[in-house]
Design a protein around this motif. Structure first.
Motif, mmCIF file in Angstrom:
data_model
loop_
_atom_site.group_PDB
_atom_site.id
_atom_site.type_symbol
_atom_site.label_atom_id
_atom_site.label_comp_id
_atom_site.label_asym_id
_atom_site.label_seq_id
_atom_site.Cartn_x
_atom_site.Cartn_y
_atom_site.Cartn_z
ATOM 1 N N ARG A 21 0.869 -1.181 0.000
ATOM 2 C CA ARG A 21 0.000 0.000 0.000
ATOM 3 C C ARG A 21 0.903 1.227 0.000
ATOM 4 O O ARG A 21 1.633 1.485 0.956
ATOM 5 C CB ARG A 21 -0.921 0.001 1.205
ATOM 6 N N GLY A 35 -6.691 -1.177 -7.499
ATOM 7 C CA GLY A 35 -5.345 -0.994 -6.982
ATOM 8 C C GLY A 35 -4.694 0.317 -7.329
ATOM 9 O O GLY A 35 -3.596 0.606 -6.842
ATOM 10 N N ASP A 70 -2.363 0.211 -4.438
ATOM 11 C CA ASP A 70 -2.425 -1.002 -3.620
ATOM 12 C C ASP A 70 -2.045 -2.170 -4.524
ATOM 13 O O ASP A 70 -2.852 -2.654 -5.321
ATOM 14 C CB ASP A 70 -3.825 -1.195 -3.036
ATOM 15 N N ALA A 115 -4.072 -5.304 -4.782
ATOM 16 C CA ALA A 115 -5.404 -5.221 -5.396
ATOM 17 C C ALA A 115 -5.367 -5.265 -6.916
ATOM 18 O O ALA A 115 -6.418 -5.401 -7.548
ATOM 19 C CB ALA A 115 -6.114 -3.945 -4.929
#
Length: 659
Positions: free
Chosen positions: A17, A57, A73, A76
């Motif tokens: 992240r 993401g 992210d 993701a």
């Protein structure tokens, strides 16, 4: 340690992240492309850009800006994605430079969500290029890395996207620039230029603001700079709720944007399918959570601080306009008095009346701009306030009636409200970041409130203790069960009534300590805890702490300091204030500084280390940007309300289940 990359260099990523923070010398467009193992962008749905800012993401901004914060992210993104390229492009609307060689070298930083820098890259050597691949995040053998790229394209976005294998590159490039042109009113300009050192420092100062920027007015405060001419009232900015619009500069250089450069906003989420979109050209209403962030908690936190910054800036613009009008009128009146022709007859009085009329006109126009901006901020506050979670909400917010003990700690909690004289009745929540980085001092010694009323010392101490109890109860309520412990020192037993909600529900670690012996016992126990945890952390042996040690965050609430404290106890209290926050021991004091004057300068460092709050409205807090004196109002439970009792009862029941 931050890795300062050069073109072609890579660096491993230990976090998934991330934020990509961009600082440029002019508004630029930020976008991101996703590509497969062969480095091919398979279609327009693999490009995040101002017209389609969110992909799984990846999230980018909807407008051109001198600074960007892109959210990433990596967990993701789809398994078929092996590379995320961050792109920068100059808008083609003809309002700014057309090549990167004409602006300062863009600066890019990859950071964690807490703002800690992982890697940085300055894009030097650009000339005729109008689009550039700044850096790429790529997957290699199951791990992610970042590489500094800096590949520029003189043909702009179309050439860049074509090089990445996108068949619809030209059409998409045109669509991106059209979306940027449509959102031009929201473009965030570059901050005022300074020296190379200050520019670089500003590029690193993109972290979200917190309460360390607020302080008593006894210290130096920043001043606004620049020239100011007659303000021009204009239409409200439809694209951004709460954004301040300034006056026109001398020479018609366009509007001055007083928005703090640290505030970042994303566009509101799209309306539900059944709702018709707003007609083109009409502003959309404010939306709660309309700010950057990974969670709604973080979005609301950033939005509240953005409102605070906007109010500071628009008020600074108004005050600057009034100061300009005052100085201009004084100058004109001096000229009238210095002219012998105006000393007799009606010419002098007519000139004075004309000067006063021009002054009134300038002030009136400035007030119109301020009222417009305040109306925008009030509309935003009306939407945001009901949507706040318990940690950010006032005690009279209905959200407390549906309170449940949380599973994780929030980013911050509300200590009270802030406002300025020009903005009354608009209130901005004062949010304290968690865990607390400094102790809090509730001042029981100020007897005169802003409305001119007088509060005697006994009533003032009672109000101060009620404020402290409300704050301690809120801290208990926003932490998961068993992760926050409160100790109370009440040497003379004078706070029995205010402490009743904490004592009656059984949420305290033990009964309030009374007398000198009780003070010594509590301070010894907490001092020992600080020592043990510090030694364990420094020695890398956190697992070796005694099994009976309470590892929860600790709060020491001290009433009526320094009553019941001897020299040794005072020394321990100073130690807890200095060393405690780093290992989870925090201080909440209710005291009158004058009562401790007998200790001389010994306690001055203690008072300076604490955030001073008051139980009555007081204008003692100053912001770090323009030095406004903000009036603080504490967050208290409404008279007759049982919400505090109900919340603390749930906290006690949740803690009992853990035993």
């Amino acid at each position: 340690m931050t890795a300062e990359l050069v073109r072609g260099q890579n660096h491993p990523l230990t976090q998934v992240r991330l934020e990509v923070r961009i600082s440029a010398g002019t508004p630029v467009v930020a976008a991101a492309t996703l590509s497969d193992e062969q480095g091919t962008v398979r279609g327009v749905e693999w490009v995040a850009h101002p017209g389609a800012p969110a992909l799984p993401g990846v999230e980018v901004s909807r407008q051109a800006a001198a600074e960007h914060r892109l959210a990433v992210d990596l967990d993701a993104v789809a398994d078929t994605v092996h590379r995320v390229d961050v792109l920068l492009a100059l808008p083609t609307d003809g309002r700014g430079p057309v090549r990167f060689g004409a602006v300062a070298a863009p600066f890019v930083a990859v950071t964690g969500v807490d703002g800690t820098e992982v890697a940085t890259f300055t894009l030097t050597g650009l000339d005729a290029e109008s689009a550039v691949v700044a850096l790429e995040l790529y997957r290699r053998q199951g791990a992610w890395k970042v590489r500094a790229v800096g590949q520029g394209y003189a043909g702009g976005l179309a050439e860049l996207l074509t090089d990445q294998g996108l068949a619809e590159a030209c059409a998409l490039a045109d669509g991106i620039q059209a979306a940027v042109a449509h959102s031009h009113a929201r473009a965030v300009p570059a901050p005022a230029s300074g020296t190379a050192d200050t520019d670089r420092a500003h590029r690193h100062a993109a972290a979200a603001p917190d309460t360390t920027g607020l302080g008593d007015r006894s210290g130096p405060t920043p001043q606004t700079t620049g020239t100011y001419d007659a303000p021009q009232a204009g239409p409200a900015d439809p694209a951004r709720s709460g954004q301040t619009a300034g006056p026109a500069q001398t020479g018609g250089a366009g509007p001055v944007d007083y928005t703090h450069p640290g505030r970042r906003r994303t566009a509101p989420p799209p309306p539900p399918p059944q709702a018709p979109p707003a007609p083109q050209g009409q502003p959309a209403g404010p939306v709660a959570g309309d700010a950057t962030g990974w969670t709604m908690d973080e979005r609301l936190y950033n939005q509240v601080w953005g409102m605070f910054e906007d109010l500071a800036r628009t008020t600074a613009a108004y005050r600057s306009a009034v100061d300009f009008a005052d100085s201009r009128m004084e100058k004109e009146l001096d000229q009238v008095l210095s002219d012998p022709r105006h000393r007799i007859g009606g010419h002098g009085e007519a000139a004075r009346e004309a000067a006063r009329a021009r002054h009134a006109d300038l002030v009136g126009q400035a007030r119109q701009v301020l009222d417009r901006d305040l109306a925008q901020l009030q509309a935003e506050a009306d939407v945001v306030e009901p949507a706040l979670p318990p940690a950010y909400a006032r005690w009279d917010n209905p959200v407390w009636h549906g309170y449940r003990v949380p599973m994780e700690m929030p980013m911050a909690l509300r200590a009270g409200d802030l406002y300025l004289p020009e903005s009354d009745p608009l209130r901005i929540p004062l949010l304290l970041r968690l865990p607390l980085e400094r102790g809090v001092w509730i001042d029981s010694g100020r007897a005169a409130s802003l409305d001119g009323s007088f509060t005697d010392s006994h009533e003032m101490r009672h109000r101060a203790m009620e404020t402290a109890v409300a704050l301690a109860a809120r801290l208990l309520a926003v932490h998961p069960a068993g992760e926050f412990t409160v100790h109370v020192i009440d040497p003379a037993g004078s706070a029995v009534q205010p402490l009743a909600p904490l004592v009656g529900t059984g949420v305290l670690a033990g009964p309030p300590a009374v007398g000198a012996a009780g003070v010594t016992q509590v301070l010894e126990r907490l001092t020992e805890r600080v020592d043990l945890v510090q030694m364990a952390v420094r020695g890398g042996a956190a697992d070796s702490l005694p099994p009976g040690l309470d590892t929860a965050q600790q709060l020491l609430l001290v009433n009526d300091f320094p009553h019941g404290f001897d020299d040794r106890a005072v020394t321990r209290l100073r130690y807890l204030a200095d060393e405690g926050p780093s290992v989870g021991v925090h201080l909440l004091m209710v005291a009158d500084r004058e009562d401790s004057s007998g200790y001389g300068p010994l306690l001055d460092p203690l008072w300076r280390s604490l955030l001073r709050l008051t139980p009555v409205a007081d204008d003692h807090l100053a912001d770090p940007w323009v030095g406004h004196a903000w009036t603080f109002e504490p967050s208290l439970v409404p008279a007759g309300s049982q919400v505090l009792q109900q919340v603390l009862t749930q906290v006690a029941q949740a803690r009992a289940k853990l035993r």
